[in-house]
Design an enzyme around this catalytic site. Structure first.
Site, mmCIF file in Angstrom:
data_model
loop_
_atom_site.group_PDB
_atom_site.id
_atom_site.type_symbol
_atom_site.label_atom_id
_atom_site.label_comp_id
_atom_site.label_asym_id
_atom_site.label_seq_id
_atom_site.Cartn_x
_atom_site.Cartn_y
_atom_site.Cartn_z
ATOM 1 N N HIS A 137 0.838 -1.201 0.000
ATOM 2 C CA HIS A 137 0.000 0.000 0.000
ATOM 3 C C HIS A 137 0.868 1.243 0.000
ATOM 4 O O HIS A 137 1.900 1.319 0.673
ATOM 5 C CB HIS A 137 -1.018 -0.009 1.139
ATOM 6 C CG HIS A 137 -0.509 0.280 2.503
ATOM 7 N ND1 HIS A 137 -0.387 1.567 3.008
ATOM 8 C CD2 HIS A 137 -0.111 -0.530 3.506
ATOM 9 C CE1 HIS A 137 0.053 1.523 4.247
ATOM 10 N NE2 HIS A 137 0.235 0.255 4.582
ATOM 11 N N ASP A 196 5.625 2.690 7.125
ATOM 12 C CA ASP A 196 4.255 2.216 6.873
ATOM 13 C C ASP A 196 3.546 3.122 5.863
ATOM 14 O O ASP A 196 2.873 4.053 6.253
ATOM 15 C CB ASP A 196 3.487 2.187 8.191
ATOM 16 C CG ASP A 196 2.105 1.590 8.064
ATOM 17 O OD1 ASP A 196 1.816 0.948 7.037
ATOM 18 O OD2 ASP A 196 1.311 1.774 9.003
ATOM 19 N N GLU A 229 -5.433 1.712 1.982
ATOM 20 C CA GLU A 229 -5.273 0.572 2.895
ATOM 21 C C GLU A 229 -5.565 1.003 4.318
ATOM 22 O O GLU A 229 -6.192 0.268 5.091
ATOM 23 C CB GLU A 229 -3.859 0.016 2.778
ATOM 24 C CG GLU A 229 -3.628 -1.294 3.522
ATOM 25 C CD GLU A 229 -3.102 -1.116 4.945
ATOM 26 O OE1 GLU A 229 -2.865 -2.132 5.609
ATOM 27 O OE2 GLU A 229 -2.920 0.038 5.400
ATOM 28 N N GLU A 230 -5.106 2.205 4.664
ATOM 29 C CA GLU A 230 -5.276 2.685 6.035
ATOM 30 C C GLU A 230 -6.733 2.994 6.366
ATOM 31 O O GLU A 230 -7.084 3.140 7.537
ATOM 32 C CB GLU A 230 -4.413 3.932 6.263
ATOM 33 C CG GLU A 230 -2.915 3.718 6.110
ATOM 34 C CD GLU A 230 -2.314 2.838 7.198
ATOM 35 O OE1 GLU A 230 -3.062 2.333 8.056
ATOM 36 O OE2 GLU A 230 -1.089 2.642 7.175
ATOM 37 N N ASP A 279 4.278 -5.096 3.607
ATOM 38 C CA ASP A 279 3.732 -3.956 4.336
ATOM 39 C C ASP A 279 4.537 -3.770 5.615
ATOM 40 O O ASP A 279 4.454 -4.591 6.521
ATOM 41 C CB ASP A 279 2.258 -4.230 4.660
ATOM 42 C CG ASP A 279 1.561 -3.057 5.319
ATOM 43 O OD1 ASP A 279 2.218 -2.038 5.581
ATOM 44 O OD2 ASP A 279 0.352 -3.170 5.575
ATOM 45 N N HIS A 321 1.980 4.831 12.831
ATOM 46 C CA HIS A 321 0.835 5.729 12.620
ATOM 47 C C HIS A 321 1.050 7.097 13.264
ATOM 48 O O HIS A 321 0.099 7.729 13.716
ATOM 49 C CB HIS A 321 -0.471 5.099 13.128
ATOM 50 C CG HIS A 321 -1.024 4.077 12.195
ATOM 51 N ND1 HIS A 321 -2.265 3.520 12.360
ATOM 52 C CD2 HIS A 321 -0.510 3.511 11.078
ATOM 53 C CE1 HIS A 321 -2.493 2.651 11.381
ATOM 54 N NE2 HIS A 321 -1.437 2.633 10.594
#
Length: 494
Positions: free
Chosen positions: A277, A289, A328-329, A357, A457
């Site tokens: 992603h 990420d 994706e998130e 990922d 994140h």
């Protein structure tokens, strides 16, 4: 990698959109395998030798530059993601791939009010987080008594957790864990609940839940902390507790896009699909990420183009399709949209799916997806062929002297839609918010008791906070798997 909230199960049938049909037909144009294609094993060896962390680092640096120039992130539906997609698209087009965009709609949530207040004597306002894509409360809020869902190993996940006749018109109080927020919401609504409050299972902060789209926001839903949830549960068990829930959230539709690139040669009924992603969360640039997986795929794709161009060995025997997913998130939306756009034949033509990922976590472990369920945890084995993919990756790491361990197919990344359609899958990652154990620290180095990625994140997920040794190891894994399967699928029984 997304938070734990994905639903597993069948992918809904796609709408017959003309634009999607055009994209699919272009992507799946059949090209006969080159009779003089790479020898078995040779292509994999060449790719492993040519692909380096130094080479892929330039793509990570470009993603960081893009984020810096676009508000600090590359989230789906933002200029940062659009620029990232254009960079990948244009780089691959210059390398000779058939490249296309696949556009689809997403929604963005803007919360204006998020409050939960205990009504009456001793009333107080609770720290509250509105679920992403929640339904808003009426003007003036929703005031109703609490009703307690059963707390067991799967709290609030099944109909039996909601006592018959006890939830009609009330706000259900449910503990986090074991199933998705949407599954909890559906069960509460089926019992008659008018609202949902989920309290955390750990930590001191409110649950920050999310649904995949506004359509899943059936009733006003919000999260609170573990301490507040347990206090409310104790009070409600002793007598009626009334809550006023005030939620106001706007949902804005946007368009984002996947990037799909495939080799011009190779059998189109034996497609090796590899994905990562490309989107970050809004809070940061997403370099681990998942700039790491995206950069890894891009560098392997470029080296594959070089190794199979002109007189260097011919086109691969099997078509290789690289995919950079968006959203994706937000719930695997890009990969779900892609798989749903395929016909049954097009799905059957996909021999396998490889997913990468988060492959450069700063406090890494080396995880390989547990295709055969030898670890006996979580969701079980992947579709037939997944065990062989795991074996290929494990064997390569063993030969390199790299320690590794299994990881469950828990539905947190883009292999989910492929597995749900019976396509064998595999891949690696180096850890997200999970905590490294003392045993893992001995095996891999790093810090026990700390997250694999302390910046998961967050704004700290930058170019300065990646582990290039882990990155290099996983680049070799990608190169070896792509090179092996591009030339030969016999280990999968194809």
């Amino acid at each position: 990698m997304r938070a734990i909230r994905h639903r597993r199960g069948p992918i809904p049938a796609p709408a017959a959109l003309a634009a999607v049909a055009v994209v699919a037909s272009v992507l799946l144009t059949s090209t006969p395998a080159n009779a003089h294609g790479p020898r078995q094993g040779a292509l994999a060896k060449e790719l492993v030798e040519e692909v380096t962390a130094r080479g892929a680092y330039r793509h990570l640096a470009r993603f960081q530059q893009i984020a810096d120039a676009n508000g600090g992130n590359r989230a789906a539906g933002t200029p940062g993601h659009a620029a990232s997609a254009a960079y990948v698209h244009d780089t691959l087009k210059k390398a000779g791939y058939r490249v296309s965009y696949q556009d689809f709609d997403i929604h963005e949530a803007h919360t204006r009010t998020e409050k939960a207040t205990v009504v009456g004597a001793g009333g107080r306002e609770l720290a509250t987080a509105a679920f992403t894509f929640t339904r808003s409360t009426p003007a003036g809020g929703l005031t109703a008594p609490l009703a307690l869902a059963r707390v067991d190993e799967t709290p609030g996940c099944e109909a039996e957790d909601y006592a018959a006749g006890s939830f009609a018109g009330k706000i259900a109080l449910v503990k986090r864990g074991a199933c998705t927020f949407f599954e909890k919401e559906k069960a509460a609504v089926a019992a008659g609940a008018a609202g949902l409050i989920v309290y955390n299972h750990s930590g001191t902060t409110p649950v920050r839940g999310t649904f995949s789209s506004p359509a899943e926001g059936l009733v006003p839903s919000a999260g609170i902390s573990l301490a507040d949830g347990e206090a409310l549960a104790a009070s409600a068990a002793a007598g009626e507790v009334t809550i006023r829930l005030d939620l106001d959230q706007e949902h804005v539709k946007k368009t984002t896009r996947n990037v799909i690139a495939e080799t011009r040669g190779g059998r189109s009924d034996r497609v090796v699909t590899v994905g990562a992603h490309l989107d970050s969360v809004p809070e940061g640039p997403g370099i681990n990420d998942n700039g790491s997986g995206s950069a890894g795929l891009l560098e392997v794709a470029l080296k594959l183009a070089e190794e199979t161009r002109g007189g260097k060995g011919g086109q691969p025997a099997n078509k290789v399709r690289f995919a950079w997913w968006s959203a994706e998130e937000l719930g695997l939306l890009g990969s779900e949209h892609y798989v749903a756009s395929l016909s049954e034949k097009q799905k059957k033509d996909i021999a396998l799916y490889l997913n990468f990922d988060m492959i450069a976590s700063p406090n890494p472990a080396q995880f390989v997806y547990d295709g055969d369920d030898s670890d006996k945890t979580g969701e079980g084995a992947g579709p037939a062929g997944s065990a062989q993919i795991e074996s290929l990756i494990n064997g390569f790491l063993d030969r390199k002297g790299k320690p590794h361990e299994g990881s469950d197919f828990d539905g947190r990344s883009d292999y989910g839609p492929f597995i749900a359609n019976g396509i064998p899958a595999g891949g690696t990652f180096t850890g997200a918010e999970g905590i490294k154990t003392p045993e893992q620290a001995k095996r891999y180095g790093g810090t026990a008791g700390a997250p694999y990625d302390p910046n998961y994140h967050g704004a700290g997920d930058t170019l300065k906070n990646v582990d290039l040794k882990a990155f290099d190891t996983n680049l070799d894994v990608i190169a070896h798997a792509v090179g092996t399967y591009a030339a030969d699928l016999r280990s999968l029984g194809r």
